[in-house]
Write a protein that holds these residues in place. Structure first.
Motif, PDB file in Angstrom:
ATOM      1  N   PRO A  68       0.802  -1.228   0.000  1.00  0.00           N
ATOM      2  CA  PRO A  68       0.000   0.000   0.000  1.00  0.00           C
ATOM      3  C   PRO A  68       0.835   1.279   0.000  1.00  0.00           C
ATOM      4  O   PRO A  68       0.252   2.371  -0.069  1.00  0.00           O
ATOM      5  N   ALA A  69       2.156   1.162   0.080  1.00  0.00           N
ATOM      6  CA  ALA A  69       2.991   2.356   0.218  1.00  0.00           C
ATOM      7  C   ALA A  69       2.900   3.283  -0.987  1.00  0.00           C
ATOM      8  O   ALA A  69       3.105   4.498  -0.860  1.00  0.00           O
ATOM      9  N   ARG A  95       8.377  10.522  -3.614  1.00  0.00           N
ATOM     10  CA  ARG A  95       8.910  10.917  -2.307  1.00  0.00           C
ATOM     11  C   ARG A  95       7.986  10.437  -1.180  1.00  0.00           C
ATOM     12  O   ARG A  95       8.454   9.920  -0.164  1.00  0.00           O
ATOM     13  N   GLY A  96       6.681  10.610  -1.381  1.00  0.00           N
ATOM     14  CA  GLY A  96       5.737  10.159  -0.369  1.00  0.00           C
ATOM     15  C   GLY A  96       5.809   8.653  -0.160  1.00  0.00           C
ATOM     16  O   GLY A  96       5.765   8.172   0.979  1.00  0.00           O
ATOM     17  N   ALA A  97       5.913   7.912  -1.261  1.00  0.00           N
ATOM     18  CA  ALA A  97       6.029   6.456  -1.158  1.00  0.00           C
ATOM     19  C   ALA A  97       7.333   6.063  -0.474  1.00  0.00           C
ATOM     20  O   ALA A  97       7.370   5.137   0.348  1.00  0.00           O
ATOM     21  N   PHE A  98       8.403   6.780  -0.803  1.00  0.00           N
ATOM     22  CA  PHE A  98       9.709   6.494  -0.204  1.00  0.00           C
ATOM     23  C   PHE A  98       9.676   6.722   1.302  1.00  0.00           C
ATOM     24  O   PHE A  98      10.220   5.922   2.075  1.00  0.00           O
ATOM     25  N   VAL A  99       9.049   7.809   1.718  1.00  0.00           N
ATOM     26  CA  VAL A  99       8.947   8.102   3.152  1.00  0.00           C
ATOM     27  C   VAL A  99       8.156   7.016   3.868  1.00  0.00           C
ATOM     28  O   VAL A  99       8.535   6.557   4.956  1.00  0.00           O
ATOM     29  N   GLU A 100       7.051   6.576   3.255  1.00  0.00           N
ATOM     30  CA  GLU A 100       6.224   5.530   3.871  1.00  0.00           C
ATOM     31  C   GLU A 100       7.001   4.224   3.993  1.00  0.00           C
ATOM     32  O   GLU A 100       6.966   3.560   5.027  1.00  0.00           O
ATOM     33  N   LEU A 113      -2.762 -11.084   9.106  1.00  0.00           N
ATOM     34  CA  LEU A 113      -3.351  -9.793   9.449  1.00  0.00           C
ATOM     35  C   LEU A 113      -2.865  -8.680   8.525  1.00  0.00           C
ATOM     36  O   LEU A 113      -3.643  -7.803   8.135  1.00  0.00           O
ATOM     37  N   ALA A 114      -1.584  -8.706   8.172  1.00  0.00           N
ATOM     38  CA  ALA A 114      -1.047  -7.670   7.282  1.00  0.00           C
ATOM     39  C   ALA A 114      -1.701  -7.744   5.910  1.00  0.00           C
ATOM     40  O   ALA A 114      -2.031  -6.715   5.305  1.00  0.00           O
ATOM     41  N   ALA A 115      -1.904  -8.963   5.398  1.00  0.00           N
ATOM     42  CA  ALA A 115      -2.524  -9.125   4.084  1.00  0.00           C
ATOM     43  C   ALA A 115      -4.005  -8.744   4.126  1.00  0.00           C
ATOM     44  O   ALA A 115      -4.509  -8.062   3.224  1.00  0.00           O
ATOM     45  N   LEU A 116      -4.711  -9.164   5.184  1.00  0.00           N
ATOM     46  CA  LEU A 116      -6.129  -8.823   5.294  1.00  0.00           C
ATOM     47  C   LEU A 116      -6.339  -7.328   5.475  1.00  0.00           C
ATOM     48  O   LEU A 116      -7.361  -6.777   5.027  1.00  0.00           O
ATOM     49  N   ASN A 117      -5.396  -6.656   6.089  1.00  0.00           N
ATOM     50  CA  ASN A 117      -5.519  -5.207   6.274  1.00  0.00           C
ATOM     51  C   ASN A 117      -5.480  -4.467   4.944  1.00  0.00           C
ATOM     52  O   ASN A 117      -6.019  -3.364   4.823  1.00  0.00           O
ATOM     53  N   ASN A 118      -4.853  -5.058   3.936  1.00  0.00           N
ATOM     54  CA  ASN A 118      -4.867  -4.449   2.610  1.00  0.00           C
ATOM     55  C   ASN A 118      -6.250  -4.545   1.976  1.00  0.00           C
ATOM     56  O   ASN A 118      -6.668  -3.666   1.218  1.00  0.00           O
ATOM     57  N   ALA A 139      -3.109  -3.968 -13.358  1.00  0.00           N
ATOM     58  CA  ALA A 139      -2.314  -5.129 -12.952  1.00  0.00           C
ATOM     59  C   ALA A 139      -1.820  -4.977 -11.523  1.00  0.00           C
ATOM     60  O   ALA A 139      -1.814  -5.949 -10.758  1.00  0.00           O
ATOM     61  N   TYR A 140      -1.428  -3.752 -11.155  1.00  0.00           N
ATOM     62  CA  TYR A 140      -0.933  -3.567  -9.790  1.00  0.00           C
ATOM     63  C   TYR A 140      -2.071  -3.561  -8.782  1.00  0.00           C
ATOM     64  O   TYR A 140      -2.033  -4.287  -7.773  1.00  0.00           O
ATOM     65  N   ARG A 141      -3.081  -2.762  -9.044  1.00  0.00           N
ATOM     66  CA  ARG A 141      -4.130  -2.559  -8.054  1.00  0.00           C
ATOM     67  C   ARG A 141      -5.011  -3.791  -7.881  1.00  0.00           C
ATOM     68  O   ARG A 141      -5.438  -4.111  -6.768  1.00  0.00           O
ATOM     69  N   ARG A 142      -5.304  -4.498  -8.966  1.00  0.00           N
ATOM     70  CA  ARG A 142      -6.206  -5.635  -8.876  1.00  0.00           C
ATOM     71  C   ARG A 142      -5.483  -6.975  -8.730  1.00  0.00           C
ATOM     72  O   ARG A 142      -5.972  -7.861  -8.039  1.00  0.00           O
ATOM     73  N   VAL A 143      -4.333  -7.109  -9.396  1.00  0.00           N
ATOM     74  CA  VAL A 143      -3.627  -8.390  -9.380  1.00  0.00           C
ATOM     75  C   VAL A 143      -2.592  -8.435  -8.260  1.00  0.00           C
ATOM     76  O   VAL A 143      -2.681  -9.256  -7.340  1.00  0.00           O
ATOM     77  N   MET A 144      -1.604  -7.534  -8.330  1.00  0.00           N
ATOM     78  CA  MET A 144      -0.530  -7.575  -7.347  1.00  0.00           C
ATOM     79  C   MET A 144      -1.019  -7.218  -5.952  1.00  0.00           C
ATOM     80  O   MET A 144      -0.688  -7.886  -4.964  1.00  0.00           O
ATOM     81  N   PHE A 145      -1.800  -6.132  -5.844  1.00  0.00           N
ATOM     82  CA  PHE A 145      -2.235  -5.661  -4.539  1.00  0.00           C
ATOM     83  C   PHE A 145      -3.386  -6.512  -3.982  1.00  0.00           C
ATOM     84  O   PHE A 145      -3.249  -7.157  -2.942  1.00  0.00           O
TER      85      PHE A 145
END
Length: 379
Positions: free
Chosen positions: A201-202, A218-223, A264-269, A341-347
């Motif tokens: 989610p970063a 930059r925002g993603a890097f900070v997260e 829990l980490a995966a379900l939180n996504n 591909a990222y939002r539906r498949v990877m994420f």
């Protein structure tokens, strides 16, 4: 979408049941002049591949089946280990066999003695266990002499090592443990999936109950920096405490907790309860993962002569392996963040599969059942 998720699932099903370590055996060898004394812990699953211990084919290797093959196990193991002193082979003889549990399963414990014709300053070891059967297998040696211990790793690429008074050195020990730290994080699938579940989610932003692409690198890097730093600080602290035996937790509790953290980490996504502040989750569960890292370090052993340096090397190796994963992940994820591909498949798809696989790990570890093997055999 369904096909891609299925591919992810099948790939993860190829991971080891405990998803924690590759095929390792643990050899302790103590020398006193010409006399040797050893203990060799070898995974029953690996011995089964080599010798066919599971006679009835029910997937459960019993103590009776192991006892019936004690001579075969000892003969097979000692035939793949040669120890030489002053250019002469040392005679090795088995003198007992037990069963013990490690974090990744049940092991046969072979004890043996040895006698060398001559006492030299060093020993030459040639380790060929499971040669031709498992190129990924490693032998982790803890060599003890004069109250001092040092660790050596055998692999298919490096089956021969020299140990003894003239063969060690603190820098060599540091390098050995640094390499072990990198190896452990790269083969620790549960640690990797936990970290990736927090990092996915970063590159996204939670807005009005939906995920949308982040605006800046930059925002993603900070997260990512927050998450990785919190995870690092937490697991480094508990790794050190556990490795020094200051705080020790039962291995089943630790391994089950690590599996739960992945779930829990995966379900939180998928159902975000913590959309921001994921670094807090990374820190909290990182404390538990540190005990998992310590389990691998305990199996490897810490040399008495360079304990602090070896511990630092292992810790730095874990961080280096973790950093390599992040350096590959972040640019790729940021570049793909706006795509389907990222939002539906990877994420989304990746989180579903990760949660499912981790739930299987959790059930296996918490209740000590072979659920994974049963599921894999049906797919």
């Amino acid at each position: 979408m369904r096909r891609v998720v299925l591919v992810f699932a099948l790939a993860l099903l190829g991971m080891p049941a405990f998803a924690h370590k590759a095929s390792d055996a643990y050899l302790t060898l103590e020398r006193n002049g010409q006399a040797l004394r050893g203990q060799w812990d070898i995974a029953l699953r690996d011995l089964d591949n080599a010798l066919g211990l599971d006679e009835n084919g029910d997937g459960d290797i019993t103590w009776g089946e192991v006892r019936a093959r004690e001579r075969d196990i000892a003969a097979y193991a000692l035939a793949h280990l040669q120890v030489s002193s002053a250019g002469k082979l040392c005679a090795l003889e088995p003198n007992g066999q037990l069963i013990d549990s490690h974090t990744d399963g049940t092991y046969a414990v072979l004890t043996f003695t040895g006698q060398c014709p001559r006492a030299g300053p060093t020993l030459a070891l040639d380790y060929r266990l499971f040669e031709g059967l498992d190129p990924q297998h490693r032998g982790l040696l803890n060599f003890v002499e004069n109250g001092q211990s040092r660790s050596v790793v055998f692999s298919a690429d490096a089956p021969q090592r020299i140990v003894g008074d003239d063969s060690g050195g603190r820098l060599r020990q540091f390098a050995t443990y640094l390499n072990e730290g990198v190896w452990h994080i790269w083969t620790g699938f549960d640690h990797i999936l936990f970290l990736l579940s927090l990092l996915l989610p970063a590159v996204l932003i939670r807005d009005r109950h939906t995920w949308r692409p982040g605006a800046s690198f930059r925002g993603a890097f900070v997260e990512v920096t927050k998450v990785v730093t919190a995870f690092t600080v937490a697991h480094s602290a508990t790794l050190t405490l556990a490795a020094l035996s200051i705080v020790v937790l039962p291995s089943r509790l630790v391994e089950s907790g690590i599996a739960l953290s992945v779930v829990l980490a995966a379900l939180n996504n998928l159902f975000p309860l913590v959309a921001s502040g994921r670094w807090l989750a990374a820190f909290g569960f990182g404390l538990l993962h540190g005990f998992g890292f310590a389990g691998a370090l305990y199996d490897l052993g810490l040399p008495t002569g360079s304990l602090a340096l070896s511990l630092a090397g292992f810790n730095l190796g874990v961080e280096a392996g973790q950093l390599a994963i992040v350096l590959v992940f972040l640019p790729l994820a940021f570049g793909l963040r706006a795509t389907w591909a990222y939002r539906r498949v990877m994420f989304a798809g990746g989180s579903v599969v990760t949660a499912t696989v981790a739930m299987v790990w959790l059930i296996e570890r918490a209740f000590n059942v072979a659920l994974w093997s049963a599921l894999a055999s049906r797919l």
